[in-house]
Write a protein that holds these residues in place. Structure first.
Motif, PDB file in Angstrom:
ATOM      1  N   GLU A   1      -0.517  -4.833  -5.633  1.00  0.00           N
ATOM      2  CA  GLU A   1      -0.017  -3.457  -5.572  1.00  0.00           C
ATOM      3  C   GLU A   1      -1.220  -2.522  -5.650  1.00  0.00           C
ATOM      4  OE1 GLU A   1       3.061  -2.784  -5.051  1.00  0.00           O
ATOM      5  OE2 GLU A   1       4.109  -4.632  -5.584  1.00  0.00           O
ATOM      6  N   ILE A   2      -1.503  -1.818  -4.578  1.00  0.00           N
ATOM      7  CA  ILE A   2      -2.637  -0.900  -4.575  1.00  0.00           C
ATOM      8  C   ILE A   2      -2.214   0.391  -5.290  1.00  0.00           C
ATOM      9  CG2 ILE A   2      -4.321   0.318  -3.156  1.00  0.00           C
ATOM     10  CD1 ILE A   2      -4.469  -2.790  -3.119  1.00  0.00           C
ATOM     11  N   LEU A   3      -2.872   0.682  -6.395  1.00  0.00           N
ATOM     12  CA  LEU A   3      -2.531   1.858  -7.197  1.00  0.00           C
ATOM     13  C   LEU A   3      -3.388   3.070  -6.821  1.00  0.00           C
ATOM     14  CD1 LEU A   3      -2.189   0.116 -10.688  1.00  0.00           C
ATOM     15  CD2 LEU A   3      -0.461   0.405  -8.910  1.00  0.00           C
ATOM     16  N   GLU A   4      -4.575   2.795  -6.302  1.00  0.00           N
ATOM     17  CA  GLU A   4      -5.498   3.869  -5.926  1.00  0.00           C
ATOM     18  C   GLU A   4      -6.417   3.318  -4.846  1.00  0.00           C
ATOM     19  OE1 GLU A   4      -8.659   6.884  -8.199  1.00  0.00           O
ATOM     20  OE2 GLU A   4      -8.174   4.934  -9.068  1.00  0.00           O
ATOM     21  N   SER A   5      -6.737   4.144  -3.856  1.00  0.00           N
ATOM     22  CA  SER A   5      -7.568   3.624  -2.775  1.00  0.00           C
ATOM     23  C   SER A   5      -8.532   4.679  -2.245  1.00  0.00           C
ATOM     24  CB  SER A   5      -6.677   3.113  -1.624  1.00  0.00           C
ATOM     25  OG  SER A   5      -7.469   2.617  -0.565  1.00  0.00           O
ATOM     26  N   ASN A   6      -9.799   4.402  -2.390  1.00  0.00           N
ATOM     27  CA  ASN A   6     -10.862   5.155  -1.718  1.00  0.00           C
ATOM     28  C   ASN A   6     -11.999   4.172  -1.464  1.00  0.00           C
ATOM     29  OD1 ASN A   6     -12.501   7.069  -0.584  1.00  0.00           O
ATOM     30  ND2 ASN A   6     -13.096   8.016  -2.513  1.00  0.00           N
TER      31      ASN A   6
ATOM     32  N   ILE B   1       8.740   4.370   1.002  1.00  0.00           N
ATOM     33  CA  ILE B   1       8.317   2.992   0.756  1.00  0.00           C
ATOM     34  C   ILE B   1       9.261   2.084   1.527  1.00  0.00           C
ATOM     35  CG2 ILE B   1       8.060   1.172  -0.973  1.00  0.00           C
ATOM     36  CD1 ILE B   1       7.248   3.303  -2.976  1.00  0.00           C
ATOM     37  N   GLY B   2       8.734   1.395   2.504  1.00  0.00           N
ATOM     38  CA  GLY B   2       9.550   0.537   3.357  1.00  0.00           C
ATOM     39  C   GLY B   2       8.916  -0.827   3.515  1.00  0.00           C
ATOM     40  N   PRO B   3       9.331  -1.568   4.508  1.00  0.00           N
ATOM     41  CA  PRO B   3       8.749  -2.900   4.739  1.00  0.00           C
ATOM     42  C   PRO B   3       7.277  -2.779   5.135  1.00  0.00           C
ATOM     43  CG  PRO B   3      10.128  -2.239   6.598  1.00  0.00           C
ATOM     44  CD  PRO B   3      10.351  -1.230   5.510  1.00  0.00           C
TER      45      PRO B   3
ATOM     46  N   PHE C   1       0.849  -1.187   0.000  1.00  0.00           N
ATOM     47  CA  PHE C   1       0.000   0.000   0.000  1.00  0.00           C
ATOM     48  C   PHE C   1       0.894   1.249   0.000  1.00  0.00           C
ATOM     49  CE2 PHE C   1      -2.833   3.184   1.846  1.00  0.00           C
ATOM     50  CZ  PHE C   1      -4.039   2.912   1.208  1.00  0.00           C
ATOM     51  N   PRO C   2       1.386   1.651  -1.182  1.00  0.00           N
ATOM     52  CA  PRO C   2       2.249   2.840  -1.238  1.00  0.00           C
ATOM     53  C   PRO C   2       1.462   4.115  -0.984  1.00  0.00           C
ATOM     54  CG  PRO C   2       1.777   2.025  -3.447  1.00  0.00           C
ATOM     55  CD  PRO C   2       1.202   1.017  -2.498  1.00  0.00           C
ATOM     56  N   GLY C   3       2.163   5.140  -0.507  1.00  0.00           N
ATOM     57  CA  GLY C   3       1.505   6.401  -0.160  1.00  0.00           C
ATOM     58  C   GLY C   3       0.806   7.065  -1.327  1.00  0.00           C
ATOM     59  N   PHE C   4       1.350   6.898  -2.558  1.00  0.00           N
ATOM     60  CA  PHE C   4       0.739   7.586  -3.700  1.00  0.00           C
ATOM     61  C   PHE C   4      -0.677   7.109  -3.992  1.00  0.00           C
ATOM     62  CE2 PHE C   4       3.002   4.054  -5.886  1.00  0.00           C
ATOM     63  CZ  PHE C   4       1.943   3.491  -6.584  1.00  0.00           C
ATOM     64  N   SER C   5      -1.053   5.930  -3.468  1.00  0.00           N
ATOM     65  CA  SER C   5      -2.400   5.406  -3.731  1.00  0.00           C
ATOM     66  C   SER C   5      -3.478   6.255  -3.067  1.00  0.00           C
ATOM     67  CB  SER C   5      -2.514   3.952  -3.263  1.00  0.00           C
ATOM     68  OG  SER C   5      -2.389   3.856  -1.859  1.00  0.00           O
ATOM     69  N   VAL C   6      -3.080   7.033  -2.060  1.00  0.00           N
ATOM     70  CA  VAL C   6      -4.027   7.936  -1.408  1.00  0.00           C
ATOM     71  C   VAL C   6      -3.544   9.387  -1.511  1.00  0.00           C
ATOM     72  CG1 VAL C   6      -5.091   6.294   0.182  1.00  0.00           C
ATOM     73  CG2 VAL C   6      -2.921   7.357   0.811  1.00  0.00           C
ATOM     74  N   GLY C   7      -2.707   9.656  -2.516  1.00  0.00           N
ATOM     75  CA  GLY C   7      -2.277  11.020  -2.771  1.00  0.00           C
ATOM     76  C   GLY C   7      -1.275  11.566  -1.784  1.00  0.00           C
TER      77      GLY C   7
END
Length: 305
Positions: free
Chosen positions: A101-106, A65-67, A54-60
């Motif tokens: 890989e979550i690309l976008e999340s809402n 990016i870590g473990p 769940f990378p930060g960019f998926s929620v803007g």
């Protein structure tokens, strides 16, 4: 499905403003994840893995990016529990790893992982009994009034009183998870939420089945496995002195070999069907010649894939 040409199976699942890219990788027994329990006397092996990122960019957000943290581990474990019962263990003879890989999340990205993961398994030609879908239910209460929400967004999750994730097939539920801010809910309300979730799940599964019918499997890149049996006492001929023969076969044909000394079962796996077949023929020749090496013409090894 299979939008990535170089992986065994893939699925881009989009629902509203939530999107998950799930990839499926197949391996052999040596690729299983080994772990040990405090109470166990020997190592155990995980043959089906689901990893969730769940990378930060998926929620803007801009974040490192870590473990994976506790949230990522929990979501991956929920998706694993949801999908695993659908695997046909009688037909499955591979180690399976799903990576979401979550690309976008809402909305519920864990339920998107379940839906995308189930289709990614189909796209990799993994034997599954039924497709699995998931949906997140919400609840808003005010006094004696309440409203059950289907497929909640991030704001409804944050301000609402319940996040109730339900995953399963057409015939039943495989995994549940509830986060609740109330002291509890009545059985009647729970029954209503489950029924509403069933209707949503059936709707999603109907769309997923249409996508599954259009899957084009990447046959050329899927690993190949062949299993045959020999006399158990012939296994030593395949291994050779101090393992020399089996090491030469593995290096020559670029395959992995699993031997069952008790049953005489030989399992040969590799990324190339031609090389797997050539390795099997070579091993059978060794067994027939009583351990003497059989010469294989070079062209049999270097057939184009």
């Amino acid at each position: 499905t299979n939008i990535l040409p170089s992986v065994h199976g893939s699925c881009l699942f989009t629902r509203g403003e939530t999107q998950a890219l799930v990839t499926c990788t197949l391996g052999n027994r040596q690729d299983a994840q080994m772990f040990e329990r405090i109470t166990g006397k020997s190592a155990s092996y995980e043959e089906f893995m689901v990893h969730y990122n769940f990378p930060g960019f998926s929620v803007g957000e801009a974040s490192r990016i870590g473990p994976p943290g506790r949230r990522e581990l929990g979501h991956g474990n929920l998706a694993k529990r949801a999908i695993e019962p659908s695997l046909d263990r009688t037909e499955l003879d591979a180690i399976v790893r799903l990576v979401s890989e979550i690309l976008e999340s809402n909305g519920s990205s864990s339920m998107a992982t379940v839906c995308g993961g189930s289709l990614a398994l189909k796209a990799a030609d993994v034997p599954v009994q039924k497709l699995i879908a998931g949906v997140a239910m919400g609840l808003v209460t005010e006094g004696d009034k309440y409203a059950i929400l289907t497929d909640i967004m991030g704001l409804e999750d944050h301000d609402g009183d319940m996040d109730f994730k339900v995953a399963g097939s057409k015939d039943g539920i495989t995994a549940l998870q509830m986060d609740i801010k109330l002291g509890g809910i009545s059985l009647a309300l729970l029954r209503e939420a489950l029924e509403q979730a069933r209707e949503a799940r059936l709707h999603i599964l109907e769309i997923m089945e249409k996508a599954a019918a259009k899957i084009e499997v990447n046959e050329s890149i899927l690993p190949s496995t062949e299993i045959f049996r020999v006399e158990p006492h012939k296994i030593v001929d395949i291994i050779g002195q101090a393992g020399k023969t089996i090491r030469e076969i593995i290096e020559m044909f670029e395959v992995s070999i699993d031997l069952d000394k008790k049953e005489g079962e030989v399992k040969v796996s590799g990324p190339s069907k031609a090389k797997v077949k050539a390795a099997c023929d070579h091993i059978k020749g060794i067994v027939q010649n009583g351990g003497a090496k059989k010469e294989i013409p070079q062209f049999e090894i270097d057939k184009p894939i």
